[in-house]
Design a protein around this motif. Structure first.
Motif, PDB file in Angstrom:
ATOM      1  N   LEU A  29       0.812  -1.216   0.000  1.00  0.00           N
ATOM      2  CA  LEU A  29       0.000   0.000   0.000  1.00  0.00           C
ATOM      3  C   LEU A  29       0.846   1.267   0.000  1.00  0.00           C
ATOM      4  N   SER A  30       2.153   1.108  -0.147  1.00  0.00           N
ATOM      5  CA  SER A  30       3.030   2.268  -0.228  1.00  0.00           C
ATOM      6  C   SER A  30       2.806   3.016  -1.539  1.00  0.00           C
ATOM      7  N   ASN A  31       2.955   4.329  -1.487  1.00  0.00           N
ATOM      8  CA  ASN A  31       2.833   5.132  -2.703  1.00  0.00           C
ATOM      9  C   ASN A  31       3.906   4.786  -3.721  1.00  0.00           C
ATOM     10  N   ASP A  32       5.000   4.205  -3.240  1.00  0.00           N
ATOM     11  CA  ASP A  32       6.102   3.839  -4.127  1.00  0.00           C
ATOM     12  C   ASP A  32       5.883   2.503  -4.826  1.00  0.00           C
ATOM     13  N   PHE A  33       4.872   1.763  -4.376  1.00  0.00           N
ATOM     14  CA  PHE A  33       4.626   0.442  -4.968  1.00  0.00           C
ATOM     15  C   PHE A  33       3.639   0.588  -6.126  1.00  0.00           C
ATOM     16  N   SER A  34       4.162   0.601  -7.341  1.00  0.00           N
ATOM     17  CA  SER A  34       3.359   0.846  -8.536  1.00  0.00           C
ATOM     18  C   SER A  34       2.983  -0.463  -9.213  1.00  0.00           C
ATOM     19  N   ILE A  35       2.051  -0.381 -10.138  1.00  0.00           N
ATOM     20  CA  ILE A  35       1.673  -1.562 -10.905  1.00  0.00           C
ATOM     21  C   ILE A  35       2.845  -2.045 -11.746  1.00  0.00           C
ATOM     22  N   HIS A  36       3.702  -1.124 -12.161  1.00  0.00           N
ATOM     23  CA  HIS A  36       4.888  -1.504 -12.929  1.00  0.00           C
ATOM     24  C   HIS A  36       5.809  -2.365 -12.077  1.00  0.00           C
ATOM     25  N   GLU A  37       6.043  -1.971 -10.819  1.00  0.00           N
ATOM     26  CA  GLU A  37       6.899  -2.770  -9.947  1.00  0.00           C
ATOM     27  C   GLU A  37       6.259  -4.117  -9.643  1.00  0.00           C
ATOM     28  N   PHE A  38       4.953  -4.110  -9.438  1.00  0.00           N
ATOM     29  CA  PHE A  38       4.251  -5.360  -9.164  1.00  0.00           C
ATOM     30  C   PHE A  38       4.421  -6.345 -10.319  1.00  0.00           C
ATOM     31  N   LYS A  39       4.182  -5.876 -11.538  1.00  0.00           N
ATOM     32  CA  LYS A  39       4.307  -6.744 -12.703  1.00  0.00           C
ATOM     33  C   LYS A  39       5.747  -7.220 -12.884  1.00  0.00           C
ATOM     34  N   ASN A  40       6.690  -6.346 -12.604  1.00  0.00           N
ATOM     35  CA  ASN A  40       8.098  -6.715 -12.737  1.00  0.00           C
ATOM     36  C   ASN A  40       8.480  -7.801 -11.722  1.00  0.00           C
ATOM     37  N   ARG A  41       8.041  -7.641 -10.498  1.00  0.00           N
ATOM     38  CA  ARG A  41       8.343  -8.644  -9.474  1.00  0.00           C
ATOM     39  C   ARG A  41       7.634  -9.958  -9.777  1.00  0.00           C
ATOM     40  N   LEU A  42       6.413  -9.870 -10.277  1.00  0.00           N
ATOM     41  CA  LEU A  42       5.653 -11.073 -10.595  1.00  0.00           C
ATOM     42  C   LEU A  42       6.281 -11.836 -11.756  1.00  0.00           C
ATOM     43  N   SER A  43       6.924 -11.120 -12.673  1.00  0.00           N
ATOM     44  CA  SER A  43       7.541 -11.768 -13.833  1.00  0.00           C
ATOM     45  C   SER A  43       8.712 -12.665 -13.441  1.00  0.00           C
TER      46      SER A  43
END
Length: 269
Positions: free
Chosen positions: A134-148
């Motif tokens: 829920l951090s403002n720094d946690f973006s959908i781009h970072e989520f997708k990158n980590r999930l990849s």
């Protein structure tokens, strides 16, 4: 086990109750719940003011005036209660921290712990944790990158504290249901639309959990009407054999990585 919303709820309410207050007494009833000699623990903590309470993942950090930190992880079955001797729960108390006539009771710490660290030690202890979802720094781009970079079942991935901090059995089930994705699905098989829905559901479900006080229904203090409010809002977690509120299909349960996993076989594809 308390997860991110439960610990965030504790953080918010405890800051209202004890931030700025001075610890008048410390009682350790179970030495294994702490990490240093009880006498050293007491000498370091007693007479210190609680400056603030922070959260990291499923942990709470009580920042003391002397720079020391009490790091709490409740694990399975742990909870806390703030009140007087008259209204405390009739449960075994592992540690008690007093503020005059009111006390903070740490209950069920047979698996959990309340450790005393300096700031560097606490930082090192938590260094393995992934980002705060829920951090403002946690973006959908970072989520997708980590999930990849993850492989295997989605349920197992969401439970991985190095992937994202704070999600456990309850909210992983609710997130997957909200996103309409089976928790048994392999992360490699998730398309871009599913990854986007998963990120949106992750944030909305955790925020909803916090808003309603989490799913664990042990009150934090006498008259606490917030804590545990999300329990009645769970759509699949711990609802095996009941009808899905959306489609009427019977909720199923499977065991994945030794964890009970609940889902609707119709709504989640």
């Amino acid at each position: 086990m308390p997860e991110l919303p439960e610990m965030e709820n504790y953080k918010i309410l405890l800051n209202q109750k004890i931030a700025g207050q001075t610890i008048t007494e410390v009682q350790v009833n179970r030495e294994k719940s702490i990490n240093v000699n009880p006498d050293l623990f007491t000498r370091t903590v007693q007479h210190q003011k609680i400056m603030t309470i922070n959260r990291r993942g499923k942990h709470l950090l009580f920042l003391l005036q002397n720079g020391q930190i009490l790091l709490l992880h409740l694990m399975l079955g742990g909870w806390v209660y703030y009140g007087t001797e008259a209204d405390k729960p009739k449960r075994t108390i592992q540690v008690r921290i007093s503020f005059g006539d009111n006390h903070l009771y740490f209950i069920g710490l047979r698996l959990g712990y309340l450790h005393l660290y300096n700031s560097t030690e606490a930082e090192n202890h938590l260094a393995h944790l992934g980002p705060e979802p829920l951090s403002n720094d946690f973006s959908i781009h970072e989520f997708k990158n980590r999930l990849s970079h993850k492989h295997g079942r989605l349920k197992t991935t969401l439970l991985d504290q190095e992937f994202i901090a704070g999600i456990g059995n309850c909210y992983s089930a609710e997130i997957c249901y909200d996103a309409g994705i089976l928790p048994t699905k392999d992360t490699d098989d998730l398309g871009d639309p599913e990854r986007k829905r998963l990120f949106q559901s992750l944030q909305s479900i955790l925020q909803k959990g916090i808003q309603h006080g989490g799913y664990m229904d042990n009150p934090l203090f006498l008259g606490d009407k917030l804590t545990g409010g999300f329990n009645d809002l769970c759509q699949v977690y711990d609802r095996e054999g009941k009808k899905c509120n959306r489609c009427g299909t019977i909720i199923k349960m499977e065991t994945i990585s030794s964890r009970k996993t609940f889902y609707c076989p119709y709504c989640q594809k």
